[in-house]
Design an enzyme around this catalytic site. Structure first.
Site, PDB file in Angstrom:
ATOM      1  N   CYS A   1      47.660  31.434  42.021  1.00 37.51           N
ATOM      2  CA  CYS A   1      48.311  31.877  40.793  1.00 37.51           C
ATOM      3  C   CYS A   1      47.327  31.698  39.633  1.00 37.51           C
ATOM      4  O   CYS A   1      46.746  30.618  39.472  1.00 37.51           O
ATOM      5  CB  CYS A   1      49.578  31.064  40.545  1.00 37.51           C
ATOM      6  SG  CYS A   1      50.355  31.399  38.954  1.00 37.51           S
TER       7      CYS A   1
ATOM      8  N   ASP B   1      49.536  31.069  46.353  1.00 36.02           N
ATOM      9  CA  ASP B   1      50.547  32.090  46.621  1.00 36.02           C
ATOM     10  C   ASP B   1      50.321  32.585  48.046  1.00 36.02           C
ATOM     11  O   ASP B   1      49.180  32.804  48.457  1.00 36.02           O
ATOM     12  CB  ASP B   1      50.417  33.266  45.651  1.00 36.02           C
ATOM     13  CG  ASP B   1      50.961  32.953  44.272  1.00 36.02           C
ATOM     14  OD1 ASP B   1      51.965  32.229  44.185  1.00 36.02           O
ATOM     15  OD2 ASP B   1      50.385  33.436  43.287  1.00 36.02           O
TER      16      ASP B   1
ATOM     17  N   VAL C   1      39.150  51.513  59.210  1.00 34.13           N
ATOM     18  CA  VAL C   1      38.661  50.162  58.930  1.00 34.13           C
ATOM     19  C   VAL C   1      38.712  49.313  60.202  1.00 34.13           C
ATOM     20  O   VAL C   1      39.656  49.402  60.991  1.00 34.13           O
ATOM     21  CB  VAL C   1      39.450  49.505  57.770  1.00 34.13           C
ATOM     22  CG1 VAL C   1      40.887  49.201  58.173  1.00 34.13           C
ATOM     23  CG2 VAL C   1      38.751  48.261  57.264  1.00 34.13           C
ATOM     24  N   GLU C   2      37.685  48.520  60.402  1.00 36.11           N
ATOM     25  CA  GLU C   2      37.586  47.639  61.563  1.00 36.11           C
ATOM     26  C   GLU C   2      38.456  46.403  61.305  1.00 36.11           C
ATOM     27  O   GLU C   2      38.488  45.866  60.195  1.00 36.11           O
ATOM     28  CB  GLU C   2      36.109  47.259  61.769  1.00 36.11           C
ATOM     29  CG  GLU C   2      35.808  46.650  63.112  1.00 36.11           C
ATOM     30  CD  GLU C   2      35.958  45.144  63.120  1.00 36.11           C
ATOM     31  OE1 GLU C   2      36.366  44.618  64.177  1.00 36.11           O
ATOM     32  OE2 GLU C   2      35.696  44.493  62.095  1.00 36.11           O
ATOM     33  N   LEU C   3      39.207  45.956  62.306  1.00 32.64           N
ATOM     34  CA  LEU C   3      40.226  44.924  62.117  1.00 32.64           C
ATOM     35  C   LEU C   3      39.663  43.557  61.721  1.00 32.64           C
ATOM     36  O   LEU C   3      40.200  42.898  60.828  1.00 32.64           O
ATOM     37  CB  LEU C   3      41.091  44.800  63.371  1.00 32.64           C
ATOM     38  CG  LEU C   3      41.923  46.041  63.708  1.00 32.64           C
ATOM     39  CD1 LEU C   3      42.686  45.835  65.002  1.00 32.64           C
ATOM     40  CD2 LEU C   3      42.856  46.399  62.561  1.00 32.64           C
TER      41      LEU C   3
ATOM     42  N   HIS D   1      49.702  38.802  41.476  1.00 36.38           N
ATOM     43  CA  HIS D   1      50.204  39.580  42.611  1.00 36.38           C
ATOM     44  C   HIS D   1      49.889  41.058  42.424  1.00 36.38           C
ATOM     45  O   HIS D   1      49.456  41.743  43.357  1.00 36.38           O
ATOM     46  CB  HIS D   1      51.718  39.412  42.757  1.00 36.38           C
ATOM     47  CG  HIS D   1      52.164  38.014  43.014  1.00 36.38           C
ATOM     48  ND1 HIS D   1      53.482  37.653  42.934  1.00 36.38           N
ATOM     49  CD2 HIS D   1      51.482  36.892  43.361  1.00 36.38           C
ATOM     50  CE1 HIS D   1      53.604  36.365  43.220  1.00 36.38           C
ATOM     51  NE2 HIS D   1      52.403  35.884  43.475  1.00 36.38           N
TER      52      HIS D   1
END
Length: 133
Positions: A46, A53, A68-70, A87
């Site tokens: 935060c 958070d 995208v590669e994991l 956030h």
């Protein structure tokens, strides 16, 4: 041989610090399809209290030229662990970086943050136009 546990930074910290959003060519560029990825252990701090958070990130996208590669996305999101960021900003920044890396047809990121102080926050951002699959 140096013990990896006594090195500073530790091997996991080095992997996160050196992480890049690695992508590979879409194996089926002519076929509309969706990829769904859930990252249930996202953390950041935060920007007001510096308390942690916690969130579940849910990414759904229709690939363009790149996927995208994991492991790369896992390390990338782990890089936010010690960052003080709202956030709203973190969700938008992650989406922006993923869009820049993959150039998707459509992408949506939902960040479902754990309640804190009796407040539950979900931030959802998207890019592009979703196509029928």
């Amino acid at each position: 041989m140096t013990d990896q546990l006594t090195q500073t930074p530790l091997y996991g910290e080095r992997a996160i610090a050196e992480a890049e959003l690695i992508c590979f060519d879409n194996p089926r560029p002519g076929r509309p399809y969706e990829v769904s990825i859930e990252l249930p252990e996202f953390t950041c701090k935060c920007p007001f209290s510096s308390y942690p958070d916690f969130a579940v990130l849910r990414l759904i996208y229709q690939p363009g030229p790149r996927v995208v590669e994991l492991k790369a996305i896992k390390l990338y999101v782990n890089s936010y662990r010690d960052q003080s960021i709202s956030h709203e900003e973190v969700t938008n920044r992650i989406l922006d970086d993923l869009v820049a890396a993959t150039d998707p047809v459509w992408m949506q990121l939902e960040a479902d943050f754990n309640p804190r102080g009796n407040v539950h926050t979900v931030v959802r951002v998207s890019h592009g136009t979703r196509q029928p699959c």
